[in-house]
Scaffold this motif. Sequence first.
Motif, short mmCIF file in Angstrom:
data_model
loop_
_atom_site.label_atom_id
_atom_site.label_comp_id
_atom_site.label_asym_id
_atom_site.label_seq_id
_atom_site.Cartn_x
_atom_site.Cartn_y
_atom_site.Cartn_z
N ARG A 137 16.67 40.81 -2.41
CA ARG A 137 16.33 41.15 -1.03
C ARG A 137 15.25 40.22 -0.49
N ARG A 138 14.32 39.83 -1.35
CA ARG A 138 13.20 38.99 -0.92
C ARG A 138 13.59 37.52 -0.86
N ASP A 139 14.31 37.02 -1.90
CA ASP A 139 14.52 35.59 -2.05
C ASP A 139 15.98 35.15 -1.97
N GLY A 140 16.90 36.09 -1.85
CA GLY A 140 18.31 35.72 -1.73
C GLY A 140 18.99 35.50 -3.08
N MET A 141 20.28 35.20 -3.03
CA MET A 141 21.08 35.09 -4.24
C MET A 141 20.73 33.86 -5.08
N ASP A 142 20.22 32.81 -4.45
CA ASP A 142 19.88 31.61 -5.21
C ASP A 142 18.80 31.89 -6.25
N ALA A 143 18.01 32.94 -6.02
CA ALA A 143 16.91 33.24 -6.94
C ALA A 143 17.41 33.72 -8.29
N ALA A 145 20.97 33.18 -9.33
CA ALA A 145 22.30 32.63 -9.64
C ALA A 145 22.36 31.96 -11.00
N ASP A 146 21.42 31.08 -11.30
CA ASP A 146 21.48 30.35 -12.57
C ASP A 146 21.41 31.31 -13.76
N ALA A 147 20.51 32.26 -13.70
CA ALA A 147 20.34 33.19 -14.81
C ALA A 147 21.58 34.07 -14.97
N VAL A 148 22.16 34.53 -13.86
CA VAL A 148 23.32 35.41 -13.94
C VAL A 148 24.52 34.67 -14.51
N VAL A 149 24.76 33.46 -14.04
CA VAL A 149 25.88 32.68 -14.57
C VAL A 149 25.69 32.43 -16.06
N VAL A 165 33.45 27.69 -14.03
CA VAL A 165 32.09 28.22 -13.92
C VAL A 165 31.53 27.95 -12.52
N ALA A 166 31.77 26.76 -11.99
CA ALA A 166 31.29 26.43 -10.65
C ALA A 166 31.92 27.32 -9.59
N ASP A 167 33.21 27.64 -9.76
CA ASP A 167 33.88 28.53 -8.80
C ASP A 167 33.24 29.91 -8.80
N VAL A 168 32.98 30.42 -9.99
CA VAL A 168 32.36 31.75 -10.11
C VAL A 168 30.95 31.72 -9.53
N GLU A 169 30.24 30.63 -9.77
CA GLU A 169 28.87 30.53 -9.24
C GLU A 169 28.88 30.48 -7.72
N ARG A 170 29.84 29.79 -7.13
CA ARG A 170 29.92 29.75 -5.66
C ARG A 170 30.16 31.15 -5.10
N THR A 171 31.03 31.90 -5.75
CA THR A 171 31.29 33.27 -5.31
C THR A 171 30.03 34.11 -5.40
N LEU A 172 29.31 33.97 -6.50
CA LEU A 172 28.07 34.71 -6.69
C LEU A 172 27.05 34.39 -5.60
N ARG A 173 26.84 33.11 -5.32
CA ARG A 173 25.85 32.71 -4.33
C ARG A 173 26.22 33.16 -2.92
#
Length: 267
Positions: A137-143, A145-149, A165-173
């Motif tokens: 909520r404070r910093d957005g999905m980029d905060a 993304a790396d850890a979740v992937v 992996v890149a496709d899944v990361e784009r969906t996550l972000r």
Amino acid sequence: MDADDALAGIATRVDGQDAAPALLCCNSLGTSLSMWDPQVPQWSRHHRVIRFDASGHGGSATTSGPTTLGTLGRDALAVLDAHGVGSADLCGLSLGGLVALWLAVHHPERVDRLVIACSAARIGTRTRWEERAALVRRDGMDAIADAVVGRFFTAGFRERDPGTVADVERTLRAVDPEGYAGACRALATADLRADLERVRAATLVIAGSEDVATPPASVAELHAGIAGARWLELSGAGHLANIEAPDRFTTAVTAFLTDGSTRRPSA
């Protein structure tokens, strides 16, 4: 049907013949209905595969008000109702597994067979999920993304198939931070451990041996609580086991869903 349609803000997609038994697929936290793309070609040969995006994920709008496991489960029921499905086979992974389990507990008449993958009756802790909700909520999905992937896939898979992996990361972000935070808040309070004995549907429980998000031990506790449930551990697979081990996952689920002995008798 090849195009997405919208149902009261819920994005859905249907593949397969209308007359085939229905299979409802529930996506994990941070993904979309596209996570099931590896499975759909085979599953749609014998099922009417209905997929939908959880609130705030993929093409679905973010639900207003507090999100609970019950609100996510009622979204799934709404998808079934909109497509004229009385009862269906269910397949869910992680958060989607909990949603499918909620339906099996609270609306057993709607569930024929149940597949729960890389999930548990209680995932994580309230503090962990509330902290993650506050962060996005404070910093957005980029905060995150790396850890979740990094928790989605094993290191070996990330090296072997960087495109997937890149496709899944784009969906996550691209997930709406408010929708993701709402799902985290749902996970903060979701606990079906005391309700497992209420599951009556024939059930297959799947774990990934290298899953760090829902380790096999926690998935095994879920399996132990459901009478007669079948067990499969996919060696070498991480959290998104259906993507990391697609052939083994698809074949196992297909065998379970097409085994006549696992279908609930008609009333």
